[in-house]
Design an enzyme around this catalytic site. Structure first.
Site, mmCIF file in Angstrom:
data_model
loop_
_atom_site.group_PDB
_atom_site.id
_atom_site.type_symbol
_atom_site.label_atom_id
_atom_site.label_comp_id
_atom_site.label_asym_id
_atom_site.label_seq_id
_atom_site.Cartn_x
_atom_site.Cartn_y
_atom_site.Cartn_z
ATOM 1 C CD GLU A 76 -3.110 0.856 2.083
ATOM 2 O OE1 GLU A 76 -2.870 0.192 3.101
ATOM 3 O OE2 GLU A 76 -4.031 1.668 1.980
ATOM 4 C CG ASP A 77 1.509 2.955 3.222
ATOM 5 O OD1 ASP A 77 0.724 3.792 2.752
ATOM 6 O OD2 ASP A 77 1.271 2.263 4.220
#
Ligand code: MN
Length: 497
Positions: A76-77
């Site tokens: 996600e990051d």
């Protein structure tokens, strides 16, 4: 100087050298993937991944799970893709990281009505107990750093922790984690209540600590005189949030809360537990009706131990818990103590000793990936979950009011942003659209389900991600009535067609 990696490796205690290598590799990988990213506190982002991994070590998780904890935010990051994770760390770690990422998309916007359903949905979505445990450890660190998050978000996150995560940890038997999550959330969700109880018990807690220390010394002496060796005594005062709940239930009478102070005596052998109970009762007057033999009759969640509540003789009342080292470990770490480094769950170690886990988590989740992980057959897991009857009559258990038949009546689907919409079973995309907003319902141009265009009368299944394509010129048709399930949608269609 000791580096983070040294710390992590030494926290791995009894793990094999292969596991340590795996964790080392995940550490370096995650650190460079998050390079340059910062947390809201201004700290390097990787610190969060590291803290999550350390929390997992405390639960004595396997190298696989600790490595997954280090990597849990890189999809996600850090924009790493799943394939890269699999190439470097294998399909198991990929599966856990993907699962944690997916769970992160579910957002809880407090409607008390369906808290229990949300918990079940959460457990069902995780598909694998290891996913859930990583997510809990991730949340623990996020709660520890919640003060750095913008204020308008704090309450929602804390409420989600209090209503969803902490009860799940409790139900998994990971009491230590559950208590931490509750006490970290409490001030953000109920600030004035938190201040009230804190002021109320501040002096009381200090006084109780002193009293418990005296009592501990006296009991240690008495056990020694009765020739009982190899015991360990500690004590605790109740967590503020659980104290608050009890305080409200007892009409704000603090004196009626007998387990505010508790002492724990840990022994090697089960037979010693009964001996110790005898010594305690010979020296201190027990309160009638509060002697519980959870060794002979374990609680539904597998909890074991002897409990009694006694007058200490100086005007105080203390709950005394007597258990073996094994019982204590299970009480603190619950399910986590069974999936420690020795046995990764999916390797089929779910033997007789783990019967109690099956009562909490359906076997389909324990076995998890026997079917394809793309399998979207959420309803059968949820049916299993719903058959779990909470027979625990302990009033402390906030979860007793389960409606077991709930999932035979409702389904849960997601908006593309991950908001959960609950609908009656056999609802269609039409119902979904109206439940978003009547304007969306009356302008349905098309429907995407799980990313693919579908007919608007398609029946929805649990876990579907539904997106309504709104078109200005579209308008409701009488025919929709045959495919609408909710009263609201029917009414709207009748009114506007
Ligand atoms: Mn995270």
């Amino acid at each position: 100087m000791e580096t983070g990696l040294d710390k992590l490796i030494s926290a791995l205690r009894d793990h094999s050298s292969e596991e340590k290598e795996l964790v080392k590799k995940a550490y370096e990988f995650s650190k460079s993937a998050h390079e340059g990213q910062k947390r809201q506190s201004g700290e390097p982002y990787f610190n969060h991944c590291f803290a999550t991994a350390m929390n997992l070590c405390e639960l004595n998780m396997s190298g696989t799970v600790v490595a997954a904890g280090l990597l849990h935010d890189i999809l996600e990051d850090a924009g790493t893709d799943s394939k890269t994770i699999e190439e470097n760390f294998g399909s198991d770690i990929r599966f856990i990281v993907e699962g944690v990422t997916k769970l992160g998309l579910v957002k809880y916007h407090g409607t008390d009505r369906h808290n229990e359903s949300m918990r079940k949905l959460f457990v069902a979505m995780s598909q694998d107990i290891r996913v859930l445990i990583v997510k809990l450890c991730d949340r623990l660190h996020n709660m520890e750093t919640l003060s750095h998050v913008p204020e308008e978000k704090q309450e929602r996150i804390a409420r989600e922790t209090l209503e969803i995560y902490a009860p799940i940890a409790y139900r998994l038997g990971i009491r230590k984690l559950s208590k931490k999550l509750e006490d970290l959330s409490f001030p953000f969700v109920y600030p004035s209540e938190y201040r009230e109880i804190k002021d109320l018990v501040k002096e009381e807690y200090d006084r109780k600590q002193d009293m418990l220390e005296k009592f501990r010394k006296a009991v240690a002496k008495e056990l020694g005189e009765s020739n009982i060796r190899n015991f360990n005594i500690d004590y605790r005062v109740k967590g503020l949030y659980s104290l608050y709940k009890k305080y409200m239930r007892h009409n704000k009478e603090l004196d009626k809360i007998y387990d505010m102070a508790a002492m724990r005596i840990i022994l090697d052998k089960e037979e010693d537990c009964y001996k110790v109970l005898g010594v305690i009762h010979a020296n201190y007057q027990p309160l009638p009706g509060r002697i519980k033999d959870y060794i002979a009759f374990p609680k539904q969640n597998g909890y074991q131990g002897l409990h009694t509540t006694v007058f200490t003789g100086d005007g105080n009342i203390v709950e005394v818990q007597i258990k073996t080292e094994r019982m204590n470990k299970e009480a603190e770490f619950g399910i986590a103590s069974h999936i420690s480094y020795k046995s990764d769950f999916k390797k089929g170690r779910a033997n007789q000793g783990l019967e109690w886990i099956k009562k909490i988590i359906p076997l389909s989740i324990i076995k998890s990936r026997t079917n394809s992980k793309e399998n979207r057959d959420v309803p059968s897991w949820i049916r299993d979950l719903a058959t779990y009857h909470n027979e625990n009559k302990d009033k402390d258990d906030a979860l007793t009011d389960i409606k077991n038949d709930f999932f035979s009546e409702r389904i849960f689907v997601f908006t593309p942003k991950g908001d959960v919409i609950d609908l009656p079973v056999s609802s269609s995309a039409i119902d979904f659209a109206y439940s978003i907003h009547s304007d969306v319902g009356s302008h349905i141009g098309g429907v995407k389900i799980n990313g693919k265009m579908r007919a608007i009368d398609t029946q929805l299944k649990n876990g579907d991600i539904v997106e309504i394509v709104v078109s200005k010129n579209a308008k409701p048709s009488r025919k929709w009535l045959d495919h609408a399930k909710t009263t609201f949608a029917k009414k709207q269609i009748k009114n506007s067609s």
